[in-house]
Design an enzyme around this catalytic site. Structure first.
Site, short mmCIF file in Angstrom:
data_model
loop_
_atom_site.label_atom_id
_atom_site.label_comp_id
_atom_site.label_asym_id
_atom_site.label_seq_id
_atom_site.Cartn_x
_atom_site.Cartn_y
_atom_site.Cartn_z
N ARG A 331 40.95 43.52 40.53
CA ARG A 331 41.98 44.07 41.26
C ARG A 331 42.76 45.17 39.95
O ARG A 331 42.38 45.14 39.03
CB ARG A 331 43.12 43.23 41.76
CG ARG A 331 42.58 42.72 43.10
CD ARG A 331 43.49 41.43 43.56
NE ARG A 331 44.94 42.15 43.77
CZ ARG A 331 46.00 41.30 44.21
NH1 ARG A 331 45.73 40.15 43.99
NH2 ARG A 331 47.05 41.86 44.11
N LYS A 349 43.40 39.85 38.50
CA LYS A 349 44.67 40.80 38.88
C LYS A 349 45.51 41.24 37.96
O LYS A 349 45.99 40.21 37.18
CB LYS A 349 45.37 40.45 40.26
CG LYS A 349 46.40 41.31 40.49
CD LYS A 349 47.86 40.63 40.42
CE LYS A 349 49.06 41.60 40.42
NZ LYS A 349 50.46 40.61 40.16
N HIS A 361 33.76 30.59 38.07
CA HIS A 361 33.58 30.52 39.71
C HIS A 361 35.06 29.98 40.24
O HIS A 361 35.61 29.16 39.62
CB HIS A 361 32.57 29.77 40.27
CG HIS A 361 32.16 28.71 39.09
ND1 HIS A 361 30.67 28.27 38.84
CD2 HIS A 361 32.91 27.60 38.44
CE1 HIS A 361 30.81 27.29 38.10
NE2 HIS A 361 32.01 26.94 37.79
#
Length: 457
Positions: A331, A349, A361
């Site tokens: 993001r 983000k 993961h």
């Protein structure tokens, strides 16, 4: 080109687009149509660019800002009327290039050739024309028996004989300004549409003993966009141009038909773009990368030697030799340094991931600084939001974060620390420490058999 003035007509309603926005601001490969036209004009060195605006003028001005001058056509009364509205901005002599704002496929090379032809032939008017298999809807170029252009007739005003002509007017011209200004005072709206046609000025200038010529180009370049279908058709042509340009510059695009690359995207040599990728905005991708399949990358920088698979990257910076995906979401305002691995089902983000770290993961990292050579275990997350505010997590170098760890921000993890799996960390962890924050395990032997005896299982 020295002394050349350009006039772009962009005031139309664009009713067939069925949109609340002006037709010319609709995008082709990520760029508004009108901007494609202005870019082409600027490439040929036009002295001045004037855009005639009308319907939703502010939206057009928001796109072009101060790159051009503006004339206003408050009521749409035809192309001739549009030019009248800009007359005061034109010099008294010289040549004016007249274009339409809905022809994004026109190229600077064609415009150069058109102007050079106009000057070489000594024309008063040069029409940019094309030959179409189906000319329906376009004005026809009428020539005499010697092949000289004598006038243009609009499709709705044409006779059946004139409609059989396949050479059409693109509505783009080079005109002698002095003769054009005289002709504008003589045109009328005595036609089927009750409009002032710029095409009538061509016949008037011819009657002034002005020489009229036509410069014919392939139909692709003069294609106007009047509907969503035509927008798609223009997009398809432009996308092919962009993809071929990248391939000619050393980029492998495995399937150009399923690859969307925006107009301003830069890609380095020996990068491979696999099918299903959408690369938009001002994205820059380095050399020797593999992108795709099925990625979306917007306004981001990606260094050399990176791999991005089945992932989304938005407004972020990725350094060299980074592996991302499959199914990662990077993001905005994220920075990923070199030699980092971002694995499957990971969301990053507004964070910095430093060199050599691994987020393999099922992890969320938000509003965080992650140091060098950090391992984020499966299911670990930064808990950055308290319901009102976002808080920051700082993780030092060489930290090992176990699986299913919650780092409740604001919190700092010192260098070389270990976080035990399953921990919920709410306090800072000192350098070199092992943090364990979970309940002790209790085994109740025989519990299952006892429940069965009581009929509860």
């Amino acid at each position: 080109m020295e002394g050349l003035v350009t006039l772009i007509l962009a005031a139309g309603l664009g009713k067939r687009m069925k949109s609340k926005h002006p037709k010319v601001v609709h995008k082709v490969c990520g760029k508004p149509m009108i901007e494609w036209v202005v870019d082409a004009v600027e490439e040929i060195g036009s002295k001045e660019v004037i855009v005639v605006v009308g319907h939703k003028a502010e939206e057009v001005k928001e796109v072009l800002k101060e790159r051009v001058k503006y004339a206003y056509q408050e009521v749409q009364l035809g192309t001739g009327h549009a030019v009248m509205m800009a007359e005061d901005l034109l010099p008294e002599e010289g040549n004016v290039l007249i274009l339409t704002g809905d022809t994004p496929l026109i190229t600077s090379n064609t415009l150069k050739e058109l102007i050079n032809f106009h000057i070489k032939e000594g024309n008063s008017v040069t029409i940019l024309s094309s030959v179409l298999e189906d000319p329906t809807g376009y004005g026809r170029i009428i020539r005499d028996k010697s092949g000289n252009v004598i006038r243009i007739v609009e499709d709705k005003d044409a006779t059946e004989e004139e409609k059989s002509i396949h050479e059409i007017n693109s509505a783009m011209y080079v005109m002698d300004i002095a003769k054009l200004k005289k002709a504008l005072r003589m045109i009328t709206n005595n036609n089927a549409q009750g409009e002032y046609y710029l095409t009538d000025a061509v016949e008037i200038i011819r009657d002034m003993d002005g020489k009229i010529g036509a410069f014919t180009v392939p139909s692709e370049e003069i294609t106007g966009v009047n509907s969503r279908v035509q927008l798609f058709e223009a997009e398809k042509i432009m996308r092919k141009r962009i993809n071929y340009r990248h391939m000619e510059n050393g980029v492998t695009i495995v399937d150009p038909d399923t690859t969307y690359i925006g107009a301003e995207v830069e890609i380095g040599a020996d990068t491979v773009v696999l099918p299903g990728c959408v690369i938009e905005g001002k994205t820059k991708i380095g050399s020797d990368c593999e992108i795709g399949p099925n990625c979306r990358i917007v306004d981001s920088e990606i260094g050399d030697g990176c791999s991005v698979t089945y992932s989304v990257i938005l407004s972020s910076k990725i350094k060299n030799n980074v592996k991302i995906g499959p199914f990662a979401h990077i993001r905005p305002e994220t920075v990923i340094q070199s030699n980092v691995k971002i694995g499957d089902f990971v969301e990053i983000k507004k964070s910095i991931i430093d060199e050599g770290s691994k987020v393999p993961h099922l992890t969320y990292v938000g509003d965080a600084e992650v140091g060098k050579n950090v391992n984020m275990g499966c299911g670990s997350i930064t808990v950055n939001y308290d319901g009102k505010q976002k808080h920051k997590t700082v993780i030092g170098d060489n930290v090992f974060v176990g699986c299913n760890v919650n780092l409740v921000a604001p919190v700092k993890i010192g260098n070389n620390a270990y976080i035990a799996a399953g921990s919920t960390i709410t306090e800072d962890v000192p350098e070199g420490a092992l943090a364990i924050a979970r309940s002790r395990q209790t085994n109740k032997e025989g519990w299952v058999q006892e429940r069965i005896k009581k009929g509860r299982l």
